[in-house]
Design an enzyme around this catalytic site. Structure first.
Site, PDB file in Angstrom:
ATOM      1  N   HIS A   1       0.829  -1.193   0.000  1.00  0.00           N
ATOM      2  CA  HIS A   1       0.000   0.000   0.000  1.00  0.00           C
ATOM      3  C   HIS A   1       0.867   1.246   0.000  1.00  0.00           C
ATOM      4  O   HIS A   1       2.092   1.165   0.127  1.00  0.00           O
ATOM      5  CB  HIS A   1      -0.932   0.033   1.222  1.00  0.00           C
TER       6      HIS A   1
ATOM      7  N   HIS B   1      -6.075  -1.613   4.014  1.00  0.00           N
ATOM      8  CA  HIS B   1      -5.880  -0.412   3.190  1.00  0.00           C
ATOM      9  C   HIS B   1      -5.042  -0.731   1.954  1.00  0.00           C
ATOM     10  O   HIS B   1      -4.012  -1.374   2.021  1.00  0.00           O
ATOM     11  CB  HIS B   1      -5.266   0.737   3.973  1.00  0.00           C
TER      12      HIS B   1
ATOM     13  N   HIS C   1       4.684   7.377   2.815  1.00  0.00           N
ATOM     14  CA  HIS C   1       5.444   6.130   2.687  1.00  0.00           C
ATOM     15  C   HIS C   1       4.767   5.191   1.705  1.00  0.00           C
ATOM     16  O   HIS C   1       3.604   5.374   1.359  1.00  0.00           O
ATOM     17  CB  HIS C   1       5.590   5.425   4.044  1.00  0.00           C
TER      18      HIS C   1
ATOM     19  N   HIS D   1       0.455  -1.039  14.965  1.00  0.00           N
ATOM     20  CA  HIS D   1      -0.547   0.006  14.802  1.00  0.00           C
ATOM     21  C   HIS D   1      -1.824  -0.355  15.556  1.00  0.00           C
ATOM     22  O   HIS D   1      -2.159  -1.536  15.691  1.00  0.00           O
ATOM     23  CB  HIS D   1      -0.925   0.156  13.331  1.00  0.00           C
TER      24      HIS D   1
ATOM     25  N   TYR E   1       8.948   1.447  10.136  1.00  0.00           N
ATOM     26  CA  TYR E   1       9.123   2.507   9.144  1.00  0.00           C
ATOM     27  C   TYR E   1      10.613   2.825   9.039  1.00  0.00           C
ATOM     28  O   TYR E   1      11.310   2.939  10.060  1.00  0.00           O
ATOM     29  CB  TYR E   1       8.364   3.765   9.562  1.00  0.00           C
TER      30      TYR E   1
ATOM     31  N   GLU F   1       8.017   1.127   4.427  1.00  0.00           N
ATOM     32  CA  GLU F   1       7.484   0.391   5.564  1.00  0.00           C
ATOM     33  C   GLU F   1       7.487  -1.090   5.240  1.00  0.00           C
ATOM     34  O   GLU F   1       7.245  -1.488   4.093  1.00  0.00           O
ATOM     35  CB  GLU F   1       6.048   0.829   5.884  1.00  0.00           C
TER      36      GLU F   1
END
Length: 304
Positions: free
Chosen positions: A148, A197, A211, A243, A252, A262
């Site tokens: 992503h 996502h 990112h 997260h 990251y 990431e």
């Protein structure tokens, strides 16, 4: 009909040879083609020609490419996008190396996105006949696939409407200033597949990249990636940690030019009837970094 996935990220770097070492030797991507001053990389479990394109000339995002299910979908999306009020142009087969016909769109965030249905097929490193579960001679982290990207936008509400109305994305999670009629959108994590996502965006300047991410198969691989980063003196921003938003496990880090990357694992599955999760601004520390519950200034201010 539909958008299937993030197909490629095209970024600028300050030094092509330093970038080559990072993406090939540290991340373990395969250099498929070097053409016209650009490097085309793919990960071992990707079957299309490339997923990352690097060109010299600074830092930041050139464009994102999303692959659609069928060639005829492109015209449908084009009409929706034009009705929404965004600029589009047609791109011909070969205009992007190894990529077929499609359209190029300037998003409400000023980012450039391309939609296409065909890319040259290369195949995975394990093949499709009686394959092993991973290649025997992985290099570095050995990332299996691109996952992503997260970008910034001055008006998150409009960009969220664009992805929903034009491309049928859905919001898995949203961050808002508060609950109630005066609430403002801070960020949205939207999906077109069954992941948390496929694109995400947060409030910030238009046209910037926060990112782009690679998927790894579990927490132990995320930890091992951190060990590789230590061996190769990679600049780590945050992690290993987890997260709250997406529930993903993460590190990251920066490529040599300063573009943030990431590695990401875990998360949950989404479906067309997935109910949107909401986070409020007072809980953003926990939402972004669940364990420490703190945001550092660098994470929210360093963009390319």
């Amino acid at each position: 009909m539909g958008v299937m996935r993030l197909g490629y990220v095209h970024t600028r770097v300050t030094d092509l040879e330093e970038a080559r070492a990072h993406y090939a030797d540290t991340l373990g991507m395969r250099l498929v083609t070097e053409n016209d001053g650009r490097l085309y990389f793919k990960a071992w479990d990707e079957y299309d020609h490339h997923s990352v394109v690097l060109e010299e000339g600074g830092v930041g995002l050139v464009k994102l490419g999303y692959k659609v299910e069928r060639p005829e979908d492109i015209e449908v999306f084009e009409k929706r996008i034009q009705s929404f009020g965004c600029l589009t142009e047609r791109m011909s087969k070969g205009e992007n190396f190894a990529v077929g016909d499609g359209i190029r769109v300037v998003l409400p965030s000023d980012h450039v996105m391309e939609l296409y249905a065909d890319m040259e097929f290369v195949g995975t490193d394990t093949g499709s006949l009686n394959p092993d579960v991973f290649p025997r001679h992985l290099i570095g982290v050995g990332v299996p696939r691109l996952d992503h990207a997260l970008i910034t936008v001055e008006d998150p509400d409009t960009l969220e409407r664009f992805f929903a109305e034009c491309l049928d994305f859905r919001a898995a999670e949203r961050a808002v200033t508060t609950l109630g009629d005066d609430s403002e959108l801070i960020g949205s994590w939207m999906f077109c597949t069954n992941t948390p996502h496929d694109i995400a965006f947060i409030k910030g300047p238009n046209g910037k990249l926060h990112h782009f991410a690679y998927y790894l198969n579990g927490w132990s691989e995320v930890l091992r990636a951190g060990q590789i980063f230590a061996m190769d003196d990679v600049s780590v921003d945050v992690g290993p940690t987890q997260h709250g938003i997406t529930r993903g496990e993460t590190i990251y880090f920066f490529d040599p030019a300063g573009n943030r990357n990431e590695v990401f694992s875990g998360g949950y599955q989404t479906y067309p009837d997935f109910p949107t999760i909401t986070w409020t601004a007072d809980q953003l520390g926990k939402a972004i970094f669940y364990v420490s519950r703190e945001l550092n200034d660098r994470f929210t201010s360093v963009l390319t």
